[in-house]
Scaffold this motif. Sequence first.
Motif, mmCIF file in Angstrom:
data_model
loop_
_atom_site.group_PDB
_atom_site.id
_atom_site.type_symbol
_atom_site.label_atom_id
_atom_site.label_comp_id
_atom_site.label_asym_id
_atom_site.label_seq_id
_atom_site.Cartn_x
_atom_site.Cartn_y
_atom_site.Cartn_z
ATOM 1 N N TYR A 1 -2.664 -34.826 -5.601
ATOM 2 C CA TYR A 1 -1.527 -35.490 -4.960
ATOM 3 C C TYR A 1 -0.212 -35.069 -5.616
ATOM 4 O O TYR A 1 0.835 -35.020 -4.969
ATOM 5 N N GLN A 2 -0.242 -34.729 -6.911
ATOM 6 C CA GLN A 2 0.965 -34.248 -7.573
ATOM 7 C C GLN A 2 1.291 -32.819 -7.141
ATOM 8 O O GLN A 2 2.463 -32.470 -6.965
ATOM 9 N N VAL A 3 0.264 -31.998 -6.960
ATOM 10 C CA VAL A 3 0.493 -30.634 -6.475
ATOM 11 C C VAL A 3 1.150 -30.679 -5.099
ATOM 12 O O VAL A 3 2.102 -29.939 -4.809
ATOM 13 N N ASP A 4 0.657 -31.559 -4.233
ATOM 14 C CA ASP A 4 1.268 -31.694 -2.906
ATOM 15 C C ASP A 4 2.711 -32.172 -3.003
ATOM 16 O O ASP A 4 3.581 -31.736 -2.243
ATOM 17 N N ALA A 5 2.969 -33.089 -3.920
ATOM 18 C CA ALA A 5 4.344 -33.570 -4.103
ATOM 19 C C ALA A 5 5.250 -32.445 -4.574
ATOM 20 O O ALA A 5 6.406 -32.343 -4.159
ATOM 21 N N VAL A 6 4.726 -31.580 -5.446
ATOM 22 C CA VAL A 6 5.499 -30.423 -5.911
ATOM 23 C C VAL A 6 5.846 -29.524 -4.726
ATOM 24 O O VAL A 6 7.011 -29.130 -4.532
ATOM 25 N N ASN A 7 4.852 -29.201 -3.907
ATOM 26 C CA ASN A 7 5.088 -28.286 -2.788
ATOM 27 C C ASN A 7 6.047 -28.881 -1.768
ATOM 28 O O ASN A 7 6.980 -28.220 -1.303
ATOM 29 N N GLU A 8 5.822 -30.145 -1.411
ATOM 30 C CA GLU A 8 6.701 -30.758 -0.412
ATOM 31 C C GLU A 8 8.099 -30.979 -0.969
ATOM 32 O O GLU A 8 9.104 -30.773 -0.285
ATOM 33 N N GLY A 9 8.171 -31.429 -2.220
ATOM 34 C CA GLY A 9 9.477 -31.650 -2.823
ATOM 35 C C GLY A 9 10.280 -30.370 -2.909
ATOM 36 O O GLY A 9 11.481 -30.350 -2.606
ATOM 37 N N PHE A 10 9.639 -29.282 -3.304
ATOM 38 C CA PHE A 10 10.344 -28.002 -3.403
ATOM 39 C C PHE A 10 10.836 -27.554 -2.031
ATOM 40 O O PHE A 10 11.961 -27.057 -1.892
ATOM 41 N N GLN A 11 10.009 -27.753 -1.017
ATOM 42 C CA GLN A 11 10.410 -27.376 0.341
ATOM 43 C C GLN A 11 11.635 -28.175 0.793
ATOM 44 O O GLN A 11 12.585 -27.621 1.354
ATOM 45 N N LYS A 12 11.647 -29.483 0.548
ATOM 46 C CA LYS A 12 12.793 -30.309 0.926
ATOM 47 C C LYS A 12 14.027 -29.925 0.104
ATOM 48 O O LYS A 12 15.151 -29.926 0.621
ATOM 49 N N LEU A 13 13.823 -29.623 -1.160
ATOM 50 C CA LEU A 13 14.927 -29.222 -2.033
ATOM 51 C C LEU A 13 15.632 -27.995 -1.471
ATOM 52 O O LEU A 13 16.872 -27.928 -1.418
ATOM 53 N N MET A 14 14.856 -27.015 -1.029
ATOM 54 C CA MET A 14 15.442 -25.774 -0.523
ATOM 55 C C MET A 14 16.037 -25.965 0.873
ATOM 56 O O MET A 14 17.023 -25.322 1.222
ATOM 57 N N GLN A 15 15.441 -26.846 1.671
ATOM 58 C CA GLN A 15 15.908 -27.040 3.043
ATOM 59 C C GLN A 15 17.161 -27.899 3.118
ATOM 60 O O GLN A 15 18.064 -27.622 3.915
ATOM 61 N N HIS A 16 17.226 -28.941 2.290
ATOM 62 C CA HIS A 16 18.318 -29.916 2.395
ATOM 63 C C HIS A 16 19.246 -29.912 1.184
ATOM 64 O O HIS A 16 20.091 -30.798 1.051
ATOM 65 N N ASN A 17 19.092 -28.968 0.285
ATOM 66 C CA ASN A 17 19.871 -28.891 -0.964
ATOM 67 C C ASN A 17 19.558 -30.043 -1.907
ATOM 68 O O ASN A 17 20.192 -30.176 -2.955
ATOM 69 N N GLY A 18 18.608 -30.860 -1.557
ATOM 70 C CA GLY A 18 18.228 -31.954 -2.430
ATOM 71 C C GLY A 18 17.214 -32.842 -1.759
ATOM 72 O O GLY A 18 16.963 -32.743 -0.555
ATOM 73 N N PHE A 19 16.603 -33.708 -2.546
ATOM 74 C CA PHE A 19 15.682 -34.697 -1.993
ATOM 75 C C PHE A 19 15.517 -35.816 -3.013
ATOM 76 O O PHE A 19 15.992 -35.713 -4.149
ATOM 77 N N ILE A 20 14.857 -36.893 -2.586
ATOM 78 C CA ILE A 20 14.600 -38.027 -3.464
ATOM 79 C C ILE A 20 13.098 -38.100 -3.723
ATOM 80 O O ILE A 20 12.306 -38.219 -2.784
ATOM 81 N N LEU A 21 12.719 -37.997 -4.980
ATOM 82 C CA LEU A 21 11.328 -38.164 -5.386
ATOM 83 C C LEU A 21 11.140 -39.631 -5.735
ATOM 84 O O LEU A 21 11.658 -40.104 -6.748
ATOM 85 N N ALA A 22 10.424 -40.354 -4.882
ATOM 86 C CA ALA A 22 10.396 -41.818 -4.993
ATOM 87 C C ALA A 22 8.983 -42.376 -5.052
ATOM 88 O O ALA A 22 8.747 -43.514 -4.621
ATOM 89 N N ASP A 23 8.031 -41.608 -5.567
ATOM 90 C CA ASP A 23 6.697 -42.171 -5.777
ATOM 91 C C ASP A 23 6.806 -43.474 -6.559
ATOM 92 O O ASP A 23 7.669 -43.611 -7.431
ATOM 93 N N VAL A 24 5.915 -44.411 -6.259
ATOM 94 C CA VAL A 24 5.967 -45.685 -6.967
ATOM 95 C C VAL A 24 5.755 -45.443 -8.461
ATOM 96 O O VAL A 24 5.228 -44.410 -8.879
ATOM 97 N N VAL A 25 6.173 -46.389 -9.250
ATOM 98 C CA VAL A 25 6.111 -46.235 -10.697
ATOM 99 C C VAL A 25 4.680 -45.942 -11.140
ATOM 100 O O VAL A 25 3.720 -46.482 -10.597
ATOM 101 N N GLY A 26 4.571 -45.044 -12.108
ATOM 102 C CA GLY A 26 3.274 -44.781 -12.708
ATOM 103 C C GLY A 26 2.492 -43.635 -12.121
ATOM 104 O O GLY A 26 1.371 -43.361 -12.550
ATOM 105 N N LEU A 27 3.051 -42.903 -11.133
ATOM 106 C CA LEU A 27 2.316 -41.793 -10.524
ATOM 107 C C LEU A 27 2.703 -40.437 -11.099
ATOM 108 O O LEU A 27 2.193 -39.413 -10.657
ATOM 109 N N GLY A 28 3.599 -40.405 -12.065
ATOM 110 C CA GLY A 28 3.913 -39.146 -12.733
ATOM 111 C C GLY A 28 5.081 -38.379 -12.135
ATOM 112 O O GLY A 28 5.025 -37.157 -12.009
#
Length: 899
Positions: free
Chosen positions: A251-278
């Motif tokens: 689930y963290q690998v998927d967050a990395v891939n999706e987060g990076f994609q949003k970062l490049m597409q929108h110049n930024g994103f919010i990583l908001a997994d609930v507390v304790g997920l890394g």
Amino acid sequence: MSTKFFTNNQENTLLKKFEGIFEHCGVAYFDVLVAFFRASGYFLIHPFVKDVKKIRILVGIDVDHLMSEAARKGLEFKFNADATREEFLEELRADIQQAAYSKEVEEGMLEFIRRIGDSSIEIKAHPDKNIHAKIYIFRPENFNEHHSGSVITGSSNLSLHGVQKNFEFNVELRDYDDVAFATTTFEQLWQQGIDIKPQEVEEVKDLTYLNDGFTPFEIYYKFLIEYFGKAIEYDPESVEDLPDGYHKLRYQVDAVNEGFQKLMQHNGFILADVVGLGKTIVATIIAKKFFWANGPRTKTLVVVPPALLRNWKKTVDDFDVPGGIDFITNGSLHTIKRPEKYDLIIVDEAHKFRNDTSDMFDRLQKICKTPRRNPSPSGKREKKVMLITATPLNNTPEDIRNQLYLFQDARKSTLEVGNLQHFFRPLLDRYKQLKKLNDKEKISQGVKEIYEEIREKIIKPIVVRRTRTDIWATEEYKEDLQQQGISFPEINPPRQVLYQLDPELDALYERSFRLIKDTNKGLRYFRYQAIRFLNPDLKKKEYRQADMISEQLAHIMKTMLVKRIDSSFHAFKKSLGRYQQANLAMLQMFANDRIFIAPKYNVSEYILDGREDELIEMAESGEDPDNFRLFTGEDFRPEFVEGLEADQEILNELVESWRTVEDDPKFDEFYERLTEELMEPDLNRERKLVVFSESKETTNYLKRRLQKKGITQVLTVDSSNVTDHATTITKNFDANYPLTSQKDDIRIIITTEVLAEGVNLHRSNVIVNYDIPWNATRLMQRIGRVNRVGSRSDNVYIYNFFPTSQADTMIGLNKKAYMKLQGFHSALGEDSQIYSQDEEFESFGLFEKVPEEDRDERLAYLMDLRKLRREEPELFKKIQNMPLRSRTGRREATPIPGE
């Protein structure tokens, strides 16, 4: 002026000339020699050539890039008929696929392909790179000196731009000798050309959206492939070998891939997994991935609260993130002198920057929006911004909006809504109207509707968020966690602990509460509003925002006293005594006609940075030499002293009333729960307890009382000692710490909010909220300390203390707290209730998992897509390679017998 030339200027276009010739000159044969052929050019002229018997198109293929490609591979380029043919067909495919769509264009393309099939159009490709001529030959049925037709030559290729849009220079010649010479030359070149066969063109059609053989099944999965993009690519090796002590979690690998994609597409994103997920781990890997994508000159700035700095530095060091990485704490942003040198900005606990009127927000926005010195590989200079927070929403929808403004243009965002200002304005108006209601059901429904709209149009495309519910309900994630021996505990509904006040103490409690809260009949906090009561001319000259600063300080002191009476009677009496002495000191200054005041506190900064206690201490003590100003009694309006005297009477009465109070039913209830319930192995597996209070005086008081009763394995933590105790805390409470090095010297941690962020305390599974913060975000963060990856307990238990007589009117689910909390649940989702069982909570994660009527099943679709790729790779590849714009439709229905 009459001329044979035409330039595509105004109505003088090659297309108009074509239309006139085909309409009036009886053209039977049309030959075309061009350097570049675009099907889009034919689409424009096809209505005029329906009656033309034969069309021949000879295209000069530019082989320069073929030669360059051979040289790049270290090969000698040799002329090859197949290569020329393939080059033409690839250009034709791309041209059909990329042409602007209209029904007329599609009909023209299909007519073009049909005529090639029946040989009324023939195409050849000529590989001589020296052919740059553009010639159009129009011949009648009986071509002779008396029926000569015409020839057009010039600069226009047979393309949309060549026949209509570009400025070109062409001329029409009608002399028989000119037409005959052009025809003879064309015939010679035609014989040298390479045939493009009808079946080859038909095959090209099948590689474009004109293919009518796609099935609904294929179209469905093609849509999913395009929608999810790189998120499909679960590749454990995309995250390099992790350091010792870290798990490679899917689930963290998927967050990395999706987060990076949003970062490049929108110049930024919010990583908001609930507390304790890394989140720190995910963000660190994204930063590493960005370095390799952006280049070796990449500079990263990590903005972090002081309490999390140590953990961030350790994580970045553990993962060996390359490039230049600078760390700076929230309160030191003003020291950044060259913001242009940074390419990536990472902001942890980004909700602290939710207020767009604060200096802190302005400083961060300037850092984020300043163009970077070194452009990206694509040539752009916008920074990339990663905001990290489990609680991006604290108060109102403005919280989300303001954080987006750190990397989005308010009027022209990269999101579908476009203008963020226009989108949020009516929602904020509706939210304000809800504040006027008292019906919780209507408030809940109204808040839910507002945040559902925000969630669908704003949060989904820009936020990566998963709850434990999302992860545990996703089979692939669940299997991955189970294989690694990791599970998430279940968060039980919060348990209210009601402590009983006897009638006399209850009466004092209620009277005290009314006097500190009701500024009409009780304390008016004049001591903290001195500059407000300066004479008008002096106030205007010295302090531009005197009224606002005074109101803020008075409000925070009132709030502090309310919080202290809820925290502990001990803390309340201490605060009340200090206020009494501070107020008395101000009256004494008036008696001496020498009044010192220090009004230049940046109140908002202290509050938003979580330094409220510092502000209170400064206000209570009055000791701030850098800001001291000296005034005389004549500088103030008379009502100021009158107000101070009225407040002093109330303070004296309260202090005297509480002086003799020794009973503490709240502590008695806590001690009873501690000895009979909270440390029982059936409830508390490792017999580790975390107790939170907003007041340092309360935490120290609890420790002293427990020690007197023989409970000694207790550690109190606040901002003054958290660094000193960091190692002790980790060894005794961090379940991820090496098992052989874990300690049991400490059984109970009693802490202020300093341990509510960025700390692992999950050897414990029981949280006691000795007092309840009005900010629901802090409660969520507290729970996150024990509800983390690596917890070995099956359940998390939350105990919230309330006084029996005031539970709902003071600290509990007052309307504001309820709206904030319900807004958070509706917008982002949570795993559990926080205050009480009145709350409606749902899980709207990265892919939401909610009751059936609200469900967003994106995660189920993604997993279904991955299953297709895993089980039928050839079919997946075929669908993946389908052209964009592919479509399907119902064929002519077969009549059903009897109908």
